[in-house]
Scaffold this motif. Structure first.
Motif, PDB file in Angstrom:
ATOM      1  N   ILE A   6      43.682  34.055  36.411  1.00  0.00           N
ATOM      2  CA  ILE A   6      42.697  34.371  35.385  1.00  0.00           C
ATOM      3  C   ILE A   6      41.446  33.553  35.666  1.00  0.00           C
ATOM      4  O   ILE A   6      41.517  32.339  35.852  1.00  0.00           O
ATOM      5  CB  ILE A   6      43.215  34.040  33.977  1.00  0.00           C
ATOM      6  CG1 ILE A   6      44.427  34.914  33.625  1.00  0.00           C
ATOM      7  CG2 ILE A   6      42.114  34.235  32.935  1.00  0.00           C
ATOM      8  CD1 ILE A   6      45.100  34.526  32.314  1.00  0.00           C
ATOM      9  N   ASN A   7      40.307  34.231  35.708  1.00  0.00           N
ATOM     10  CA  ASN A   7      39.027  33.551  35.825  1.00  0.00           C
ATOM     11  C   ASN A   7      38.507  33.382  34.397  1.00  0.00           C
ATOM     12  O   ASN A   7      37.999  34.325  33.787  1.00  0.00           O
ATOM     13  CB  ASN A   7      38.054  34.377  36.665  1.00  0.00           C
ATOM     14  CG  ASN A   7      36.844  33.587  37.100  1.00  0.00           C
ATOM     15  OD1 ASN A   7      36.406  32.673  36.414  1.00  0.00           O
ATOM     16  ND2 ASN A   7      36.286  33.952  38.239  1.00  0.00           N
ATOM     17  N   SER A  33      35.943  35.207  41.753  1.00  0.00           N
ATOM     18  CA  SER A  33      37.252  35.862  41.773  1.00  0.00           C
ATOM     19  C   SER A  33      37.371  36.853  42.918  1.00  0.00           C
ATOM     20  O   SER A  33      38.418  36.978  43.561  1.00  0.00           O
ATOM     21  CB  SER A  33      37.507  36.582  40.438  1.00  0.00           C
ATOM     22  OG  SER A  33      38.275  35.786  39.568  1.00  0.00           O
ATOM     23  N   ILE A  34      36.288  37.578  43.183  1.00  0.00           N
ATOM     24  CA  ILE A  34      36.319  38.553  44.268  1.00  0.00           C
ATOM     25  C   ILE A  34      36.510  37.850  45.612  1.00  0.00           C
ATOM     26  O   ILE A  34      37.298  38.312  46.461  1.00  0.00           O
ATOM     27  CB  ILE A  34      35.021  39.390  44.263  1.00  0.00           C
ATOM     28  CG1 ILE A  34      34.991  40.275  43.007  1.00  0.00           C
ATOM     29  CG2 ILE A  34      34.914  40.246  45.527  1.00  0.00           C
ATOM     30  CD1 ILE A  34      33.664  40.961  42.786  1.00  0.00           C
ATOM     31  N   THR A  87      34.869  40.584  26.851  1.00  0.00           N
ATOM     32  CA  THR A  87      35.178  41.562  27.884  1.00  0.00           C
ATOM     33  C   THR A  87      36.204  40.973  28.856  1.00  0.00           C
ATOM     34  O   THR A  87      36.284  39.765  29.038  1.00  0.00           O
ATOM     35  CB  THR A  87      33.919  41.958  28.687  1.00  0.00           C
ATOM     36  OG1 THR A  87      33.222  40.772  29.078  1.00  0.00           O
ATOM     37  CG2 THR A  87      33.015  42.825  27.876  1.00  0.00           C
ATOM     38  N   ALA A  88      36.970  41.851  29.457  1.00  0.00           N
ATOM     39  CA  ALA A  88      37.964  41.457  30.463  1.00  0.00           C
ATOM     40  C   ALA A  88      38.038  42.537  31.528  1.00  0.00           C
ATOM     41  O   ALA A  88      38.062  43.732  31.196  1.00  0.00           O
ATOM     42  CB  ALA A  88      39.329  41.251  29.820  1.00  0.00           C
ATOM     43  N   ALA A  89      38.034  42.135  32.778  1.00  0.00           N
ATOM     44  CA  ALA A  89      38.134  43.077  33.895  1.00  0.00           C
ATOM     45  C   ALA A  89      39.343  42.728  34.740  1.00  0.00           C
ATOM     46  O   ALA A  89      39.625  41.540  34.981  1.00  0.00           O
ATOM     47  CB  ALA A  89      36.867  43.032  34.747  1.00  0.00           C
ATOM     48  N   VAL A  90      40.060  43.746  35.183  1.00  0.00           N
ATOM     49  CA  VAL A  90      41.215  43.555  36.071  1.00  0.00           C
ATOM     50  C   VAL A  90      40.875  44.099  37.441  1.00  0.00           C
ATOM     51  O   VAL A  90      40.462  45.265  37.581  1.00  0.00           O
ATOM     52  CB  VAL A  90      42.466  44.267  35.511  1.00  0.00           C
ATOM     53  CG1 VAL A  90      43.644  44.078  36.476  1.00  0.00           C
ATOM     54  CG2 VAL A  90      42.835  43.705  34.136  1.00  0.00           C
ATOM     55  N   LEU A  91      41.008  43.262  38.465  1.00  0.00           N
ATOM     56  CA  LEU A  91      40.693  43.605  39.844  1.00  0.00           C
ATOM     57  C   LEU A  91      41.919  43.444  40.722  1.00  0.00           C
ATOM     58  O   LEU A  91      42.790  42.620  40.429  1.00  0.00           O
ATOM     59  CB  LEU A  91      39.580  42.707  40.386  1.00  0.00           C
ATOM     60  CG  LEU A  91      38.343  42.481  39.515  1.00  0.00           C
ATOM     61  CD1 LEU A  91      37.429  41.450  40.164  1.00  0.00           C
ATOM     62  CD2 LEU A  91      37.593  43.781  39.300  1.00  0.00           C
ATOM     63  N   ARG A  92      41.982  44.196  41.792  1.00  0.00           N
ATOM     64  CA  ARG A  92      43.095  44.071  42.730  1.00  0.00           C
ATOM     65  C   ARG A  92      42.611  44.278  44.149  1.00  0.00           C
ATOM     66  O   ARG A  92      41.892  45.238  44.444  1.00  0.00           O
ATOM     67  CB  ARG A  92      44.189  45.096  42.412  1.00  0.00           C
ATOM     68  CG  ARG A  92      45.425  44.975  43.307  1.00  0.00           C
ATOM     69  CD  ARG A  92      46.321  46.190  43.167  1.00  0.00           C
ATOM     70  NE  ARG A  92      45.626  47.395  43.573  1.00  0.00           N
ATOM     71  CZ  ARG A  92      46.099  48.625  43.334  1.00  0.00           C
ATOM     72  NH1 ARG A  92      47.221  48.792  42.669  1.00  0.00           N
ATOM     73  NH2 ARG A  92      45.421  49.685  43.750  1.00  0.00           N
ATOM     74  N   ALA A  93      42.974  43.353  45.033  1.00  0.00           N
ATOM     75  CA  ALA A  93      42.620  43.496  46.448  1.00  0.00           C
ATOM     76  C   ALA A  93      43.452  44.619  47.056  1.00  0.00           C
ATOM     77  O   ALA A  93      44.633  44.773  46.741  1.00  0.00           O
ATOM     78  CB  ALA A  93      42.857  42.190  47.179  1.00  0.00           C
TER      79      ALA A  93
END
Length: 430
Positions: A319-320, A372-373, A423-429
């Motif tokens: 979590i960032n 995070s990216i 706000t919350a964003a979910v990212l996946r490599a």
């Protein structure tokens, strides 16, 4: 874990960042991994009469190295310059050549906050009407003084100008919008950009946010409603998210911009994909102390983001955090994690990057997202600086002492305004 049925998958193919810890993604990431703080004593302006003498400033920044339309620099404030230059970095990083995206299929979504002007810009116009020997002079303002203000003066302060300049720089004739919702702006801009792409109104979107609070009026104004750290004995240790001894945040400046692209479009042109944006959720605390103290808006934002992404809390690699380093905000954020994530709240690795560069409205959330990216790209999570004495009221697995290897390549980044919009964003490599 893919996009909802009927929706196009959205990926990030370009990243540009200008921050107190580094200009460009390489310097930015290297300094995060090395634990180098960007917070120091104010150097660009006199600080002896300011309520806080510390800041996270960007040094050695030359907009001429990045801006294409150099004649527009005279109508760009510091905030706008940072955003436009970060966008040029992102587009270059995406490797998007002329003609690969039809101009009408390339749009811009930008987050900005309050953009201040310098007193010198209005000094000539105000000089005569401020004459104590002539108290009636102000009544003649419209006749003589108004004409002393530069005709394009206001263009330096309008919050929609970063998006306008970015569109001009890159011939982006598609959807164009500006979000002015303080800290939550960058992720809200990303949410809207995703919707534009999924509605098939664009193939790619330039998304980001910028801000600079390195200004005497801003510092004085922010100190009236925000706790700014007074730990000026050791600037690098002043910002201490979730630490028991934190006493406030630090002002700063910066920008980060991302190129969001339809997955099929990115694959077709052979783009280097950083990660997929699985979802973005938003919420607001609403009326009443209980809603604000419990961070209900953040709970809703995180729950919505995870539901849309189709993931469970235990599937998050990190979590960032918003991690503003004020007593109240960190307590509220911690409670929200426990409500939204249950028992996993104490095991998911958490990083608070404001410990490196403080808080600067919309721009800080974008720069954090860049962290995070890059973490997803390299499989490593930077440590949180100055987390020395864990606050027992913030029971979180805050990464400390040294970077750690990610347990998986899925991340959630969150932001929350002082008014409770979250706000919350979910990212996946990939």
């Amino acid at each position: 874990m893919t996009a909802a049925p009927g929706n196009s998958r959205v990926v990030i193919t370009g990243l540009g960042v200008i921050a107190p810890v580094g200009i460009g993604k390489v310097a930015f990431w290297d300094n995060l991994l090395a634990g180098r703080s960007g917070i120091d004593f104010l150097q660009s302006l006199p600080a002896e009469n300011l309520p806080c003498k510390l800041a996270a400033e960007i040094r050695d920044f030359d907009p001429l190295e990045h801006v294409y339309q150099k004649k527009f620099l005279k109508v760009m404030s510091r905030d706008i310059q940072l955003g436009v230059c970060a966008a040029s970095m992102a587009m270059k990083d995406a490797g998007m050549q002329a003609g690969e995206v039809t101009p009408e299929r390339l749009g811009v979504e930008f987050g900005t906050g309050h953009i201040s002007f310098t007193p010198q810009e209005l000094a000539d116009a105000a000089s005569d009407v401020a004459d104590p020997a002539n108290p009636e002079a102000y009544t003649r303002w419209g006749e003589g003084q108004l004409g002393k203000i530069a005709p394009l003066w206001l263009l330096r302060q309008l919050p929609n100008m970063p998006a306008c300049h970015v569109a001009i720089e890159h011939n982006a004739r598609g959807p164009n919008n500006t979000i002015t919702s303080a800290d939550s702006s960058p992720l809200l801009a990303m949410q809207e950009a995703m919707r534009v792409i999924q509605r098939d109104h664009a193939d790619a979107m330039i998304v980001g946010a910028c801000a600079s609070n390195i200004h005497p009026v801003d510092i004085a104004r922010i100190s009236l409603y925000e706790n700014l750290s007074r730990r000026d004995d050791d600037p690098a240790r002043a910002c201490r998210p979730f630490d028991r001894d934190r006493d406030g945040t630090i002002v700063g400046e910066g920008a980060a911009v991302f190129v969001l692209e339809k997955y099929e479009h990115a694959v077709r042109r052979g783009a280097d994909i950083y990660c997929e944006v699985l979802s973005v959720g938003a919420g607001c605390d609403g009326r009443g102390y209980q809603n604000g103290a419990g961070g209900t808006g953040l709970v809703r934002a995180m729950s919505a983001a995870m539901d849309r992404a189709g993931i469970r809390p235990d599937e998050l690699g990190h979590i960032n955090a918003h991690g503003k380093s004020t007593k109240r905000d960190d307590w509220v954020e911690s409670r929200a994690y426990h409500q939204a994530l249950g028992d996993e709240a104490e095991s998911i690795p958490v990083v608070a990057l404001k410990s490196y560069f403080g808080n600067f409205d919309a721009g800080a959330g974008a720069v954090e997202l860049a962290g995070s990216i890059m973490a997803l790209r390299h499989g490593m999570l930077p440590m949180t600086l100055n987390y020395e004495h864990p606050d027992p009221l913030c029971r979180l697995n805050v990464v400390r002492d040294e970077p750690v290897r990610l347990r998986n390549r899925t991340a959630m980044s969150v932001n929350r305004t002082i008014m409770g919009q979250s706000t919350a964003a979910v990212l996946r490599a990939l």
